[in-house]
Design a protein around this motif. Structure first.
Motif, PDB file in Angstrom:
ATOM      1  N   GLY A  96     -17.015  34.476 -39.969  1.00  0.00           N
ATOM      2  CA  GLY A  96     -17.294  33.948 -41.301  1.00  0.00           C
ATOM      3  C   GLY A  96     -16.099  33.311 -41.979  1.00  0.00           C
ATOM      4  N   GLY A  97     -15.841  33.718 -43.217  1.00  0.00           N
ATOM      5  CA  GLY A  97     -14.803  33.109 -44.025  1.00  0.00           C
ATOM      6  C   GLY A  97     -13.427  33.714 -43.847  1.00  0.00           C
ATOM      7  N   ARG A  98     -13.250  34.607 -42.865  1.00  0.00           N
ATOM      8  CA  ARG A  98     -11.930  35.167 -42.614  1.00  0.00           C
ATOM      9  C   ARG A  98     -10.949  34.063 -42.195  1.00  0.00           C
ATOM     10  N   CYS A  99      -9.671  34.341 -42.344  1.00  0.00           N
ATOM     11  CA  CYS A  99      -8.669  33.565 -41.624  1.00  0.00           C
ATOM     12  C   CYS A  99      -8.867  33.879 -40.144  1.00  0.00           C
ATOM     13  N   ILE A 100      -9.063  32.837 -39.327  1.00  0.00           N
ATOM     14  CA  ILE A 100      -9.389  33.012 -37.911  1.00  0.00           C
ATOM     15  C   ILE A 100      -8.285  32.396 -37.070  1.00  0.00           C
ATOM     16  N   GLY A 101      -7.775  33.152 -36.121  1.00  0.00           N
ATOM     17  CA  GLY A 101      -6.745  32.662 -35.216  1.00  0.00           C
ATOM     18  C   GLY A 101      -7.268  32.486 -33.807  1.00  0.00           C
ATOM     19  N   LEU A 102      -6.591  31.646 -33.053  1.00  0.00           N
ATOM     20  CA  LEU A 102      -6.838  31.502 -31.619  1.00  0.00           C
ATOM     21  C   LEU A 102      -5.587  30.921 -30.982  1.00  0.00           C
ATOM     22  N   ASP A 103      -5.490  31.070 -29.671  1.00  0.00           N
ATOM     23  CA  ASP A 103      -4.417  30.451 -28.901  1.00  0.00           C
ATOM     24  C   ASP A 103      -5.046  29.387 -28.017  1.00  0.00           C
ATOM     25  N   GLY A 104      -4.808  28.125 -28.341  1.00  0.00           N
ATOM     26  CA  GLY A 104      -5.463  27.026 -27.669  1.00  0.00           C
ATOM     27  C   GLY A 104      -4.543  26.288 -26.716  1.00  0.00           C
ATOM     28  N   VAL A 105      -5.094  25.850 -25.574  1.00  0.00           N
ATOM     29  CA  VAL A 105      -4.325  25.031 -24.643  1.00  0.00           C
ATOM     30  C   VAL A 105      -4.227  23.617 -25.208  1.00  0.00           C
ATOM     31  N   GLY A 116     -11.594  22.580 -37.899  1.00  0.00           N
ATOM     32  CA  GLY A 116     -10.890  23.158 -39.032  1.00  0.00           C
ATOM     33  C   GLY A 116      -9.664  23.976 -38.716  1.00  0.00           C
ATOM     34  N   PHE A 117      -9.235  24.016 -37.462  1.00  0.00           N
ATOM     35  CA  PHE A 117      -8.045  24.778 -37.098  1.00  0.00           C
ATOM     36  C   PHE A 117      -6.804  23.898 -37.202  1.00  0.00           C
ATOM     37  N   ALA A 118      -5.681  24.515 -37.557  1.00  0.00           N
ATOM     38  CA  ALA A 118      -4.402  23.807 -37.654  1.00  0.00           C
ATOM     39  C   ALA A 118      -3.341  24.594 -36.893  1.00  0.00           C
ATOM     40  N   VAL A 119      -2.413  23.885 -36.255  1.00  0.00           N
ATOM     41  CA  VAL A 119      -1.350  24.526 -35.482  1.00  0.00           C
ATOM     42  C   VAL A 119      -0.350  25.195 -36.420  1.00  0.00           C
ATOM     43  N   ALA A 120      -0.051  26.468 -36.117  1.00  0.00           N
ATOM     44  CA  ALA A 120       0.970  27.198 -36.879  1.00  0.00           C
ATOM     45  C   ALA A 120       2.297  27.235 -36.120  1.00  0.00           C
ATOM     46  N   TYR A 121       2.225  27.430 -34.803  1.00  0.00           N
ATOM     47  CA  TYR A 121       3.428  27.434 -33.975  1.00  0.00           C
ATOM     48  C   TYR A 121       3.009  27.317 -32.515  1.00  0.00           C
ATOM     49  N   ARG A 122       3.993  27.119 -31.646  1.00  0.00           N
ATOM     50  CA  ARG A 122       3.761  26.984 -30.213  1.00  0.00           C
ATOM     51  C   ARG A 122       4.173  28.270 -29.494  1.00  0.00           C
ATOM     52  N   THR A 123       3.493  28.523 -28.385  1.00  0.00           N
ATOM     53  CA  THR A 123       3.788  29.696 -27.564  1.00  0.00           C
ATOM     54  C   THR A 123       3.961  29.237 -26.121  1.00  0.00           C
ATOM     55  N   LEU A 124       4.955  29.804 -25.438  1.00  0.00           N
ATOM     56  CA  LEU A 124       5.248  29.401 -24.064  1.00  0.00           C
ATOM     57  C   LEU A 124       5.288  30.636 -23.175  1.00  0.00           C
ATOM     58  N   PHE A 249       2.802  27.783 -18.673  1.00  0.00           N
ATOM     59  CA  PHE A 249       1.950  26.967 -19.539  1.00  0.00           C
ATOM     60  C   PHE A 249       2.201  27.262 -21.011  1.00  0.00           C
ATOM     61  N   ALA A 250       1.811  26.296 -21.830  1.00  0.00           N
ATOM     62  CA  ALA A 250       1.979  26.412 -23.281  1.00  0.00           C
ATOM     63  C   ALA A 250       0.630  26.571 -23.956  1.00  0.00           C
ATOM     64  N   THR A 251       0.637  27.250 -25.090  1.00  0.00           N
ATOM     65  CA  THR A 251      -0.531  27.317 -25.967  1.00  0.00           C
ATOM     66  C   THR A 251      -0.052  27.083 -27.397  1.00  0.00           C
ATOM     67  N   ALA A 252      -0.998  26.845 -28.276  1.00  0.00           N
ATOM     68  CA  ALA A 252      -0.691  26.688 -29.692  1.00  0.00           C
ATOM     69  C   ALA A 252      -1.455  27.743 -30.470  1.00  0.00           C
ATOM     70  N   ARG A 253      -0.753  28.502 -31.295  1.00  0.00           N
ATOM     71  CA  ARG A 253      -1.441  29.408 -32.218  1.00  0.00           C
ATOM     72  C   ARG A 253      -1.986  28.548 -33.360  1.00  0.00           C
ATOM     73  N   MET A 254      -3.278  28.623 -33.531  1.00  0.00           N
ATOM     74  CA  MET A 254      -3.957  27.819 -34.530  1.00  0.00           C
ATOM     75  C   MET A 254      -4.759  28.734 -35.448  1.00  0.00           C
TER      76      MET A 254
END
Length: 277
Positions: A96-105, A116-124, A249-254
């Protein structure tokens, strides 16, 4: 095609979704399912055609304000039929309306941005063997105990006591750093299909974190370690490179619906899991 049905996965069904993750090359832990389920028993959804699961997702709610999406997989022979999108929509609706995170390739970043997701930082991903490291003066490394719960709550964006209780218990290996009678960091390692993954690795300082990593490496028998390292914490990635770890590989926390209000990303040397945040 049989009309699909959607429901929460029972504890004995979650290992199948994790097996699918192994098939995707994600190298999950050998005993992830019980601890994952403890995080949010209703947070793992499966889309079924008859009695067979066709797609799945984790949509774990950490209280009323924060949630995390992961394990988003459609069975390969059933892709291209819209089944994955159905389970995605169900997972997002659950949070729902929570702040929702994911790690995307990287290949999916634009797709997530469109939702509606935005990158917060990168992960390697870094892989290698932990070198020896001496704890800072006055610091000792000990097996983790319930004292890490309060520390975790100050670093992770939301409380996760049930998950953490399972995560720092066997068969995983967990250690904490203690200085002046208080916890200044902790880490856990779990056996995976290939080597061990270290996560979380949370610490006040780089020296605390490297000492914890050395202790975990020794306890795992000096096998290869894998860590998912954000670019936010103490220059840990540079330290790992200098220690001989190789980049993967890299991912982005969004995040969607803003960024988490709680937690302290600067103390996250390695994220807990790409599946649950």
């Amino acid at each position: 095609m049989t009309e699909p049905t959607l429901r929460a996965l029972a504890p004995d069904e979650l290992p199948l979704l994790i097996d699918w993750a192994a098939g995707e090359g994600w190298n999950p832990g050998l005993d992830d399912a019980p601890a994952f389920h403890a995080a949010d028993p209703g947070g793992f959804l499966g889309l079924f055609l008859g009695t067979e699961m066709a797609a799945g997702i984790s949509a774990v709610a950490y209280g009323p304000d924060f949630g995390f999406i992961g394990l988003y997989i459609c069975r390969p022979d059933l892709r291209g039929q819209g089944l994955g999108r159905q389970v995605w929509d169900a997972g997002m609706a659950r949070l729902g309306g929570r702040c929702i995170g994911l790690d995307g390739v990287p290949a999916q970043e634009d797709n997530y941005r469109s939702m509606g997701f935005a990158v917060a930082y990168r992960t390697l991903r870094f892989s290698g063997q932990a070198p020896e490291a001496t704890p800072p003066a006055g610091t000792r490394i000990a097996p983790a105990d319930p004292g890490v719960t309060a520390y975790d709550a100050a670093v992770f964006p939301a409380p996760r006591e049930a998950f953490l209780s399972a995560w720092v218990s066997g068969p995983r290996i967990a250690r904490m750093a203690i200085r002046d009678g208080r916890v200044v960091g902790y880490g856990a390692a779990r056996k995976c299909l290939q080597g061990w993954k270290v996560g979380p690795l949370f610490a006040d300082t780089l020296a605390d974190g490297t000492a914890l990593l050395a202790a975990l490496g020794a306890a795992t028998g000096s096998e290869e370690l894998h860590l998912d390292v954000p670019d936010t914490g103490h220059g840990f990635g540079r330290w790992l490179e200098q220690a001989g770890f190789t980049q993967g590989f890299a991912t982005a926390r969004m995040y969607r619906n803003g960024v988490p209000a709680g937690g302290d990303a600067s103390r996250v040397l390695a994220t807990t899991t790409l599946e649950l945040g």
